[in-house]
Design a protein around this motif. Sequence first.
Motif, mmCIF file in Angstrom:
data_model
loop_
_atom_site.group_PDB
_atom_site.id
_atom_site.type_symbol
_atom_site.label_atom_id
_atom_site.label_comp_id
_atom_site.label_asym_id
_atom_site.label_seq_id
_atom_site.Cartn_x
_atom_site.Cartn_y
_atom_site.Cartn_z
ATOM 1 N N GLU A 70 37.802 28.756 34.023
ATOM 2 C CA GLU A 70 37.484 30.181 33.919
ATOM 3 C C GLU A 70 37.606 30.874 35.271
ATOM 4 O O GLU A 70 38.197 31.956 35.381
ATOM 5 N N THR A 73 41.228 31.089 36.332
ATOM 6 C CA THR A 73 41.960 32.056 35.507
ATOM 7 C C THR A 73 41.664 33.486 35.946
ATOM 8 O O THR A 73 42.559 34.329 36.028
ATOM 9 N N LEU A 74 40.398 33.758 36.230
ATOM 10 C CA LEU A 74 40.027 35.089 36.703
ATOM 11 C C LEU A 74 40.684 35.402 38.048
ATOM 12 O O LEU A 74 41.225 36.490 38.257
ATOM 13 N N ALA A 77 44.467 35.925 37.592
ATOM 14 C CA ALA A 77 44.781 37.177 36.901
ATOM 15 C C ALA A 77 44.669 38.369 37.840
ATOM 16 O O ALA A 77 45.373 39.374 37.670
ATOM 17 N N ASP A 106 46.989 39.786 29.307
ATOM 18 C CA ASP A 106 46.498 38.548 29.900
ATOM 19 C C ASP A 106 45.398 38.008 28.981
ATOM 20 O O ASP A 106 44.201 38.183 29.215
ATOM 21 N N THR A 109 42.358 35.644 30.174
ATOM 22 C CA THR A 109 41.371 36.343 30.994
ATOM 23 C C THR A 109 40.566 37.337 30.155
ATOM 24 O O THR A 109 39.347 37.454 30.315
#
Length: 374
Positions: A70, A73-74, A77, A106, A109
Motif C-alpha cells: 500500500e 503504491t501510494l 502513484a 490509477d 491507488t
Amino acid sequence: MKKIVIVFSVLLLSYSSLCAQVRPKKPRDLESDIKLLRSSRVEFDNGKYGEALRLANEAKIARRELVAWEADTLAYALKPREVQKEVQRANGVLSDVLAVLKKREDYDTVEIVERYVGKKTSAFFYNSADALVSYVSTRRVFPEADRLIGCIYFLEGEYALAKQYLLNAWQSASLLDVPDERCDILYALSDIALIEKDFDGYEKDLLLIVSGESLLKNKSFERAFMLIVQNGDAGSMEKFFTLFRSEDYTALDAYFKLASYYGERGFADKALKAFALGTLTAFTKMHNTVKARDPEFEYQNLESLFTEIARFSDIVDWASERQLWKGFSDFADCVQKAGNDRFAFDLYTAMAKSAPDDYWKKKAALALSDKFNR
C-alpha cells in the motif's frame, strides 16, 4: 502549502531510494491478515495454542506485506511530475487528490484510498491526503495479533514473552479496529503484574482502564454518591441505586479489582469508592438488560430487581461468572466497616431475600445474623 510539498517530497525521496529494490507485490488477498487472525482466534478458543501462535505470526507477516504494498503504491502513484502539480493545486485535500487519481485511472491507488476512507471516514483524516498516507505507514504493526500472541504465551506460563507482546500491542493500541480491546490488553498486563508481585504496575494498569471519562475521575459524581453511602440515613441504600447509574462496563472488573487491592492495603476510602462504582456498574448493566427484555419493568427496589433477574438464567450465569454477587457482598462489608450499618443492613437484606445465587443469598443471611444480631 509548504507542508504538503515537503511531505510529498519526502515520499518521493523514499520511493527513489527503493528504485534499486524490487517493488512489493500486490497480495492476492487484501484481507489475508484479518482472515489469518480470525483463524488464529478459533484455534485459540479450541485450545490449540501452537496452531494459534503460528497463524497469528502469519497474520503479522501478511499485515506487513499488505502495508508495504500500500505504501509503495501510494508513493509510486504520486511520483509523476504532473501528479505532483495537480496535488499541489489540490492543496493536499484528500477528496481532490482522489479525483486526480481517478482521472488517471490509477485503480489500485484509488482502491487503497477508498478502502481507508470507507473504513475510517474522510473526517478521520481531516480530509487530508497527507494524513491518510501517514496513517497507512503506521499500520505495519498488528496490535490484535500481538495481543493474541501475548495471551498464548501467558497461558503457557511464559510471562516475560507475554508481557513483551502485550506491551507492543499497547503501544500501537490507537490502531485497534475495536477501541475497547485496549482494555483487554491492560487487563492481561495487570494479571502479569499481579503474578510478578509488581503491585505498582498492577494498580497502574487498572487505573488506565478506568481513566478518561470514568466516573472514578468525576469528582462531583463521587461527592454525590459518597454522601449517600456514608450518611447512615434510613433508605440510603435504595436512594443510592435509584439516583445513580454507571454504564462504564469495560471498567467493571477493574473497579472490583482496585477495590480489593485498596482494601487489602488499608486504603479504606479508596476501596469504598471503587466498590461503590463496581457495584453500581454491575447494577446498571443488569437493570438495563432486564429493561431491554421487559420494557414494562420499572425499578422499585433492589429486591424486586433481583427477583426479576432470576427469570433470566443467562443474566444470573453472567453475574455469577463475573463474581458480581460477591461484589455486592463485598460492598456491603466495606460500607459496614466504614460505619454505615443502616446501608449495609439493607443491602444484606435485599440479597438474603432475593439474590438469584443461593450461595450469596445464604451468605448475606449469615452476615445479617452475625453482624447485626437481628
